[in-house]
Enzyme design. Structure first.
Site, PDB file in Angstrom:
ATOM      1  N   ASN A  32       5.906  -1.033  11.484  1.00 47.58           N
ATOM      2  CA  ASN A  32       5.128  -0.563  10.351  1.00 47.58           C
ATOM      3  C   ASN A  32       5.394  -1.471   9.146  1.00 47.58           C
ATOM      4  O   ASN A  32       5.988  -2.535   9.295  1.00 47.58           O
ATOM      5  CB  ASN A  32       5.517   0.893  10.030  1.00 47.58           C
ATOM      6  CG  ASN A  32       4.333   1.721   9.566  1.00 47.58           C
ATOM      7  OD1 ASN A  32       3.597   1.316   8.662  1.00 47.58           O
ATOM      8  ND2 ASN A  32       4.146   2.873  10.166  1.00 47.58           N
ATOM      9  N   LYS A  44       5.585   4.355  17.005  1.00 47.83           N
ATOM     10  CA  LYS A  44       5.588   3.235  16.059  1.00 47.83           C
ATOM     11  C   LYS A  44       6.810   3.329  15.155  1.00 47.83           C
ATOM     12  O   LYS A  44       7.038   4.362  14.522  1.00 47.83           O
ATOM     13  CB  LYS A  44       4.308   3.238  15.217  1.00 47.83           C
ATOM     14  CG  LYS A  44       4.161   1.995  14.339  1.00 47.83           C
ATOM     15  CD  LYS A  44       2.759   1.904  13.769  1.00 47.83           C
ATOM     16  CE  LYS A  44       2.532   0.590  13.033  1.00 47.83           C
ATOM     17  NZ  LYS A  44       1.134   0.436  12.596  1.00 47.83           N
ATOM     18  N   SER A  94       5.726   5.501   8.662  1.00 45.54           N
ATOM     19  CA  SER A  94       5.100   5.150   7.390  1.00 45.54           C
ATOM     20  C   SER A  94       6.043   5.494   6.247  1.00 45.54           C
ATOM     21  O   SER A  94       6.637   6.576   6.223  1.00 45.54           O
ATOM     22  CB  SER A  94       3.782   5.908   7.205  1.00 45.54           C
ATOM     23  OG  SER A  94       3.299   5.742   5.888  1.00 45.54           O
ATOM     24  N   PHE A 120      -1.776   8.350   4.257  1.00 50.65           N
ATOM     25  CA  PHE A 120      -2.562   8.982   5.331  1.00 50.65           C
ATOM     26  C   PHE A 120      -3.849   9.616   4.797  1.00 50.65           C
ATOM     27  O   PHE A 120      -4.197  10.755   5.143  1.00 50.65           O
ATOM     28  CB  PHE A 120      -1.738  10.055   6.064  1.00 50.65           C
ATOM     29  CG  PHE A 120      -0.617   9.531   6.904  1.00 50.65           C
ATOM     30  CD1 PHE A 120      -0.457   8.186   7.146  1.00 50.65           C
ATOM     31  CD2 PHE A 120       0.315  10.416   7.451  1.00 50.65           C
ATOM     32  CE1 PHE A 120       0.598   7.716   7.929  1.00 50.65           C
ATOM     33  CE2 PHE A 120       1.377   9.959   8.231  1.00 50.65           C
ATOM     34  CZ  PHE A 120       1.522   8.609   8.464  1.00 50.65           C
ATOM     35  N   ASN A 147       0.831  -1.200   0.000  1.00 51.20           N
ATOM     36  CA  ASN A 147       0.000   0.000   0.000  1.00 51.20           C
ATOM     37  C   ASN A 147       0.867   1.252   0.000  1.00 51.20           C
ATOM     38  O   ASN A 147       1.967   1.272   0.553  1.00 51.20           O
ATOM     39  CB  ASN A 147      -0.958   0.000   1.206  1.00 51.20           C
ATOM     40  CG  ASN A 147      -0.384   0.740   2.400  1.00 51.20           C
ATOM     41  OD1 ASN A 147      -0.475   1.964   2.493  1.00 51.20           O
ATOM     42  ND2 ASN A 147       0.229  -0.002   3.313  1.00 51.20           N
ATOM     43  N   ASN A 176       5.046   6.078   3.267  1.00 49.56           N
ATOM     44  CA  ASN A 176       4.224   6.634   2.199  1.00 49.56           C
ATOM     45  C   ASN A 176       3.993   8.139   2.281  1.00 49.56           C
ATOM     46  O   ASN A 176       3.206   8.684   1.516  1.00 49.56           O
ATOM     47  CB  ASN A 176       2.876   5.909   2.172  1.00 49.56           C
ATOM     48  CG  ASN A 176       3.041   4.425   1.927  1.00 49.56           C
ATOM     49  OD1 ASN A 176       3.843   4.015   1.105  1.00 49.56           O
ATOM     50  ND2 ASN A 176       2.293   3.615   2.671  1.00 49.56           N
ATOM     51  N   THR A 177       4.658   8.812   3.226  1.00 55.32           N
ATOM     52  CA  THR A 177       4.649  10.266   3.303  1.00 55.32           C
ATOM     53  C   THR A 177       6.091  10.735   3.240  1.00 55.32           C
ATOM     54  O   THR A 177       6.901  10.364   4.092  1.00 55.32           O
ATOM     55  CB  THR A 177       3.986  10.764   4.604  1.00 55.32           C
ATOM     56  OG1 THR A 177       2.608  10.373   4.611  1.00 55.32           O
ATOM     57  CG2 THR A 177       4.073  12.277   4.720  1.00 55.32           C
TER      58      THR A 177
END
Length: 355
Positions: free
Chosen positions: A264, A235, A192, A131, A127, A194-195
């Protein structure tokens, strides 16, 4: 495995999962949202909700972690229900806690679609959601409307994509303040993939500043309402070297953080096989079976190098995986991808095995 457990497992993997995976023209994200909508309607049907609760119920022993009483050891990981749309439905499925989010100060659409991919042969998911959420105010409103649940609610918080990394502390503070008195614990998501730039906040200096500021603010908010500060977890990524984990644990200890969530999703593509190799170049975090061993190693290392409690998440696809994380030192485990592939029977089996 008893008859009910076998029936639940077969019903999901042979009937319901194929239907879900084919629904919405095979779009995993659209199918996910449709499932959330259906689960949220359980709250409007108390008799059905009660039937689901009884079917999934397994006796479990309460666990004390960071001053919070969890009725069992198996929780729902962040990312499944970002906006808390189906809280009562999740609680009926046997979870001991729900971690919603990741939520940001402002609503944002997330990254461009498509951004969610099933890697079926490898029993995983890639994925790059970014967010996507309705914003922290919307979540706070929803939590107030739902009211107290029988299980703890954690909230994973992050920064908006448009916020420069140097200004990220402000975003995390905004989330913390808005959620004060509504969340049983806060998980600070700095891991994460993805940012852009987010994982840079795991460095010693930026993380130290962020965590110290959040703990101080939580203390002040608690004093204002004459209560206890909300426990704050951090996390971490599964791709960290031991030296970087040592820095995080040292910083977390100094900041009086309540615990560690490990881990994560991973940027590694180790473990992909078969037809999934065609997706090896897709950007995003990988979860599921390819993450199992990596998470176990990180959980064991963290548990051996800190007295802080650890929530183990990542690659919990079976009872064996859940037991291994507890044996490695996790106080609690969370599931996401394993639930997608195995359904409610995984939660029931884990609860039965972990007590």
């Amino acid at each position: 495995m008893d008859l009910l457990a076998k029936t639940m497992e077969a019903g999901y993997t042979r009937v319901l999962r194929p239907v879900l995976f084919r629904s919405e023209e095979g779009d995993p994200e659209a199918a996910h949202h449709k499932t959330l909508q259906r689960l949220s309607t359980l709250a409007e049907r108390p008799r059905v909700l009660d039937l689901v609760r009884r079917a999934c119920a397994v006796p479990t022993a309460p666990v004390q972690v960071a001053g919070i009483t969890f009725p069992g050891k198996v929780g729902l990981a962040a990312g499944v229900d970002k906006d808390g749309l189906a809280l009562k439905g999740w609680s009926a499925l046997g979870f001991s806690h729900i971690e919603v989010g990741t939520v940001t100060p402002l609503a944002q659409p997330g990254n461009d679609k498509p951004r969610l991919f099933r890697v079926y042969d490898s029993t995983g998911i890639i994925n790059r959601m970014g967010f996507n959420n309705d914003g922290v105010e919307a979540l706070a409103t929803r939590l107030r409307a739902v009211g107290p649940l029988s299980i703890p609610i954690g909230v994973s918080i992050g920064k908006n994509k448009s916020t420069p990394v140097d200004d990220a502390v402000h975003d995390y503070l905004t989330c913390l303040r808005t959620l004060d008195g509504l969340a049983d614990y806060i998980a600070v998501n700095v891991s994460s993939p993805n940012t852009a730039g987010l994982r840079g906040l795991q460095g010693r200096e930026p993380l130290g500043e962020l965590l110290a500021t959040l703990v101080q603010e939580a203390t002040q908010l608690a004093q204002a309402r004459s209560g206890d500060p909300v426990p704050i977890f951090v996390k971490i990524a599964p791709d960290l070297k031991n030296e970087a984990i040592d820095d995080i644990l040292e910083v977390a200890g100094h900041a009086d953080i309540a615990g560690i969530v490990a881990t994560n999703t991973t940027l590694s593509r180790d473990g992909l096989r078969g037809a999934d190799l065609a997706l090896v170049d897709e950007e995003g975090g990988l979860s599921g079976s390819p993450l199992t061993r990596r998470t176990r190693r990180i959980v064991r290392y963290v548990a051996e190098h800190t007295v802080l409690p650890v929530i183990g998440v990542g690659g919990v696809m079976s009872v064996t995986d859940g037991k291994a994380l507890i044996d490695a030192g996790a106080a609690l485990v969370q599931v996401y991808t394993g639930f997608v592939y195995s359904g409610p029977s995984l939660v029931r089996d884990l609860n039965r095995a972990l007590g």
